[in-house]
Design a protein around this motif. Sequence first.
Motif, PDB file in Angstrom:
ATOM      1  N   TYR A   1      30.450  47.387  38.791  1.00  0.00           N
ATOM      2  CA  TYR A   1      31.776  47.352  38.194  1.00  0.00           C
ATOM      3  C   TYR A   1      31.908  46.190  37.211  1.00  0.00           C
ATOM      4  CZ  TYR A   1      32.021  50.287  42.205  1.00  0.00           C
ATOM      5  OH  TYR A   1      31.735  51.229  43.137  1.00  0.00           O
ATOM      6  N   ASP A   2      30.794  45.619  36.908  1.00  0.00           N
ATOM      7  CA  ASP A   2      30.741  44.607  35.858  1.00  0.00           C
ATOM      8  C   ASP A   2      31.408  43.283  36.179  1.00  0.00           C
ATOM      9  OD1 ASP A   2      30.861  47.079  33.309  1.00  0.00           O
ATOM     10  OD2 ASP A   2      29.156  45.895  33.981  1.00  0.00           O
ATOM     11  N   PHE A   3      31.861  43.090  37.409  1.00  0.00           N
ATOM     12  CA  PHE A   3      32.418  41.784  37.765  1.00  0.00           C
ATOM     13  C   PHE A   3      31.255  40.831  37.989  1.00  0.00           C
ATOM     14  CE2 PHE A   3      36.332  44.023  38.811  1.00  0.00           C
ATOM     15  CZ  PHE A   3      37.281  43.100  38.427  1.00  0.00           C
ATOM     16  N   THR A   4      31.240  39.744  37.249  1.00  0.00           N
ATOM     17  CA  THR A   4      30.171  38.769  37.448  1.00  0.00           C
ATOM     18  C   THR A   4      30.682  37.685  38.401  1.00  0.00           C
ATOM     19  OG1 THR A   4      30.972  37.443  35.619  1.00  0.00           O
ATOM     20  CG2 THR A   4      29.309  39.136  35.102  1.00  0.00           C
ATOM     21  N   GLU A   5      29.771  36.885  38.879  1.00  0.00           N
ATOM     22  CA  GLU A   5      30.147  35.759  39.731  1.00  0.00           C
ATOM     23  C   GLU A   5      31.153  34.870  39.002  1.00  0.00           C
ATOM     24  OE1 GLU A   5      29.231  34.597  42.878  1.00  0.00           O
ATOM     25  OE2 GLU A   5      28.565  36.663  43.161  1.00  0.00           O
ATOM     26  N   ASP A   6      30.926  34.734  37.707  1.00  0.00           N
ATOM     27  CA  ASP A   6      31.774  33.899  36.873  1.00  0.00           C
ATOM     28  C   ASP A   6      33.208  34.444  36.811  1.00  0.00           C
ATOM     29  OD1 ASP A   6      31.830  31.588  35.309  1.00  0.00           O
ATOM     30  OD2 ASP A   6      31.926  32.808  33.474  1.00  0.00           O
TER      31      ASP A   6
ATOM     32  N   ILE B   1      39.069  33.950  38.836  1.00  0.00           N
ATOM     33  CA  ILE B   1      40.316  34.516  39.395  1.00  0.00           C
ATOM     34  C   ILE B   1      40.566  34.152  40.855  1.00  0.00           C
ATOM     35  CG2 ILE B   1      40.468  36.456  37.772  1.00  0.00           C
ATOM     36  CD1 ILE B   1      39.288  38.260  39.988  1.00  0.00           C
ATOM     37  N   ASP B   2      39.581  33.490  41.481  1.00  0.00           N
ATOM     38  CA  ASP B   2      39.758  33.354  42.929  1.00  0.00           C
ATOM     39  C   ASP B   2      40.810  32.340  43.361  1.00  0.00           C
ATOM     40  OD1 ASP B   2      38.436  30.983  42.845  1.00  0.00           O
ATOM     41  OD2 ASP B   2      36.890  31.501  44.312  1.00  0.00           O
TER      42      ASP B   2
ATOM     43  N   ILE C   1      40.156  40.691  46.133  1.00  0.00           N
ATOM     44  CA  ILE C   1      38.874  40.740  45.418  1.00  0.00           C
ATOM     45  C   ILE C   1      38.002  41.839  46.048  1.00  0.00           C
ATOM     46  CG2 ILE C   1      36.719  39.486  44.960  1.00  0.00           C
ATOM     47  CD1 ILE C   1      38.455  36.999  44.435  1.00  0.00           C
ATOM     48  N   ASP C   2      37.996  41.900  47.372  1.00  0.00           N
ATOM     49  CA  ASP C   2      37.254  42.968  48.059  1.00  0.00           C
ATOM     50  C   ASP C   2      37.799  44.335  47.657  1.00  0.00           C
ATOM     51  OD1 ASP C   2      35.715  41.137  49.305  1.00  0.00           O
ATOM     52  OD2 ASP C   2      36.757  41.197  51.226  1.00  0.00           O
TER      53      ASP C   2
END
Length: 333
Positions: A55-60, A65-66, A74-75
């Motif tokens: 889904y293209d979400f990177t760690e960055d 957003i966290d 996020i999950d």
Amino acid sequence: MIKKRKKLNGSLNLGIIILLLVVVCYITIMLFDEAYGGRFYIPEVEDDMDVSKSYDFTEDDIMKIDDIVSEKNIDYLLENNIDKTLALGIINETYYIDEYLEKYLNYHVINSNLSYKEVVARVNSHIDVEFYTETEKTDESLGKFVILNKHYYASKDYKGESLIVVDKEYNLYDTEFMLAEECYQAFLKMYDDAKNEGFAFKINSAYRSYERQINVYNGWVEQDGVILADTYSARPGYSEHQTGYAFDIRDFPLTNDDFSKTKAFTWVSENAYKYGFILRFPLGKEYLTGYQYESWHYRYVGLEAAKYIHDNDITFEEYYEYFIRFNNPRNLT
Ligand SMILES: [Zn+2]
């Protein structure tokens, strides 16, 4: 015996030919179908799909957003294959409320033509559900921040705080009006300053009890029917006149029904926020407030909130949900 074997050979050959024909036809159909994305076409699926990568979400992205998005949400984003552009677009909106993430996404599905800003404004104002459905009891302890609209209601016994009788000098009619003390004091200042600059207006409605609102609302329903009455009159328990922090004014001595066409209105609309008042049902925001434009109806919310609402052109619905109910940081400018 020989005849039989020949027969057998003949039927075997025929069987092989038919089988080959079936295979060739099947391959032709599948190739054709795949090329045109037809109904037999099933896209290839990778067996060991990495959820966060697909889904293209990177760690960055997650790091960024966290601090506004809970782990649970996020999950939710990752597990439900939520489009990254959509998710980040909504999360980065100024008045994003994390508790409503799922609501925003659901509302966007059926209103994909709306901007993320509009999706957030509408969900925060609870207009993702029909008016007067899924209503909630308002927090009656919030004083000047108590919200009453077509989503939030008050109990029959609720009647603002420290109501005091308005001096007859400020009344349009010979009726007794009451206002919450803080609201009344602010009104007196605004009234005096307006008068000194040559503008005059009088109160023609202020605090209204639950019982009084029953009569007001039923009267309008009798005259115009429920659908029309609901556009300008609140059902009992839903009127902010029950807070004691709201009032209606008319210019004086003209008592023009259309207050918006008066010079007094121009002055009030430009200056009310300096005294802690907001124009509660603004023009163009009817879909958020649930009420027609009311140039005559003002609500006391205090200096800080009134200035913010005025400067940022938002409704009390939006302000309340973000700043008061969910107590989000006030570091916005
Ligand atoms: Zn009113």
